[in-house]
Each structure stands twice: as structure tokens, then as C-alpha cells.
Design a protein around this motif. Structure first.
Motif, PDB file in Angstrom:
ATOM      1  N   ILE A  19      39.913  67.578 -16.331  1.00  0.00           N
ATOM      2  CA  ILE A  19      41.316  67.457 -15.944  1.00  0.00           C
ATOM      3  C   ILE A  19      42.149  67.539 -17.214  1.00  0.00           C
ATOM      4  N   ALA A  20      43.155  68.405 -17.208  1.00  0.00           N
ATOM      5  CA  ALA A  20      44.039  68.566 -18.366  1.00  0.00           C
ATOM      6  C   ALA A  20      45.413  68.002 -18.044  1.00  0.00           C
ATOM      7  N   GLY A  21      46.011  67.334 -19.041  1.00  0.00           N
ATOM      8  CA  GLY A  21      47.359  66.793 -18.910  1.00  0.00           C
ATOM      9  C   GLY A  21      48.393  67.762 -19.455  1.00  0.00           C
ATOM     10  N   LEU A  22      49.625  67.332 -19.502  1.00  0.00           N
ATOM     11  CA  LEU A  22      50.747  68.180 -19.910  1.00  0.00           C
ATOM     12  C   LEU A  22      50.596  68.743 -21.319  1.00  0.00           C
ATOM     13  N   ALA A  23      50.034  67.966 -22.227  1.00  0.00           N
ATOM     14  CA  ALA A  23      49.897  68.408 -23.618  1.00  0.00           C
ATOM     15  C   ALA A  23      48.568  69.114 -23.868  1.00  0.00           C
ATOM     16  N   GLY A  24      47.813  69.354 -22.810  1.00  0.00           N
ATOM     17  CA  GLY A  24      46.510  69.995 -22.970  1.00  0.00           C
ATOM     18  C   GLY A  24      45.400  69.006 -23.243  1.00  0.00           C
ATOM     19  N   GLU A  25      45.732  67.685 -23.306  1.00  0.00           N
ATOM     20  CA  GLU A  25      44.696  66.679 -23.481  1.00  0.00           C
ATOM     21  C   GLU A  25      43.788  66.700 -22.251  1.00  0.00           C
ATOM     22  N   GLN A  26      42.521  66.313 -22.441  1.00  0.00           N
ATOM     23  CA  GLN A  26      41.558  66.428 -21.356  1.00  0.00           C
ATOM     24  C   GLN A  26      40.822  65.130 -21.092  1.00  0.00           C
ATOM     25  N   CYS A  27      40.421  64.968 -19.841  1.00  0.00           N
ATOM     26  CA  CYS A  27      39.527  63.896 -19.450  1.00  0.00           C
ATOM     27  C   CYS A  27      38.510  64.487 -18.482  1.00  0.00           C
TER      28      CYS A  27
END
Length: 188
Positions: free
Chosen positions: A19-27
């Protein structure tokens, strides 16, 4: 696989979704037969908990690879997490909603957003029930075991999670093209 105003997801394996967030960070959402483990929690802009609920009906537990702003945001929504004790203070140091919003927006995806997020979309910081996680601990999700390996560096409490059977490691920021050291809260 799934998209929302805040998140994008893609199936990596039969039981693993990135799963990627708005800034491209991932979990990563790793599912077993009995429960799921959310490895990291992005920055806390938008309801990751609701998004994850769309991906699995299993009970979900959160574990953080370390305490930085782009990994602990969902802790405030879930209300509890597993984190190495050396990074609990770092998690709270990075909990300010304006800091989390700024992080998300500073690296927002290059594509235009129909409706950009606002401060109202940031999950408020709150006390989080923390459970310690240490080198050698094992998460048994039902048919899937993830072993915790301590790798201090990016932060004092940085961990990775190893799925020996699939030969996959979930490393957070412990090993990537932009691993940062020599920060406040990092080892030398």
C-alpha cells in the motif's frame, strides 16, 4: 488492485499487498489464515484502517519497522501497535499532525489530485498502546510466520521482518536506495 484518494495498493504475492501513501511511502499487509499484520502505517493522512478493511476481513495488528513519521501514522488510528522500545519516543516526536501532513504533501505523487487532502484528513495524534517487539520474536499469522530481526542503524529500534518460507524480508527503511543514517535518533 485498489485505489482511494489517499492510497494505492497492489498484490505482490497471494497473501501480501503493498500500500502506497500520498508521498510514495509504503506499507505491507501480510495475511495468514487467522490474522493479518500491517507492517508500518504510512503518515496518517487519510484512514488507512478503513482502506485495509476493504482489503481483508481478518483481524489486523500493526507493527512498525521504526518510529519515523512515514511509518507510524496509522498507530494513532488503530490505537495500538508493536514497536521496538528504542523507537517509542521517536514515534511521538514525529506525531505532530502538521508534520505528518507536510510530509505527505511534500512528496505527494506527481499526478494531479482531484481533491487534495486537508488538515482535516490527518489522523489526530493520541496515546498509543505499545507492545514491545524484539529481535527473535515471531508473528504467527496462521500458516505464515514472520521473524523479527533487529537491525539498528536508520533508528535505534529499526527491525525487519523475515518470511523464511517465502524468502522475503520486509525492511522498511533499513535497506533501500535512500537509507538515511546519522540523523537524530540514528546510530552512527
Amino acid at each position: 488492485m485498489g485505489n482511494s484518494k489517499f492510497f494505492e495498493s497492489e498484490k505482490l504475492f497471494d497473501n501480501v499487498t503493498v500500500i502506497a501513501g500520498l508521498a510514495g511511502e509504503q506499507c505491507y499487509l501480510v495475511e495468514g489464515s487467522e490474522k493479518a499484520l500491517l507492517i508500518d502505517g504510512l503518515s496518517g493522512v487519510g484512514s488507512l484502517k478503513a482502506f485495509v478493511r476493504e482489503l481483508t476481513d481478518l483481524p489486523v495488528e500493526v507493527v512498525n519497522t521504526h518510529g519515523h513519521v512515514d511509518h507510524c501514522g496509522a498507530n494513532f488510528e488503530f490505537g495500538e501497535c508493536r514497536i521496538h522500545p528504542a523507537d517509542i519516543r521517536l514515534m511521538y516526536d514525529h506525531s505532530d499532525p502538521e508534520r505528518r501532513f507536510g510530509f505527505a504533501m511534500s512528496g505527494a505523487r506527481a499526478k494531479a489530485m482531484a481533491t487534495p487532502p486537508t488538515m482535516a484528513d490527518v489522523i489526530p495524534a493520541c496515546a498509543v498502546k505499545t507492545y514491545p517487539v524484539y529481535d527473535g520474536d515471531v508473528f504467527d499469522l496462521g500458516g505464515v510466520q514472520l521473524e523479527v530481526i533487529g537491525v539498528p542503524g536508520h533508528s535505534f529500534g529499526t527491525i525487519v521482518l523475515l518470511d523464511r518460507e517465502r524468502r522475503v524480508v520486509f525492511s522498511g527503511d533499513a535497506c533501500n536506495p535512500n537509507t538515511l543514517l546519522f540523523l537524530p535518533g540514528s546510530t552512527t
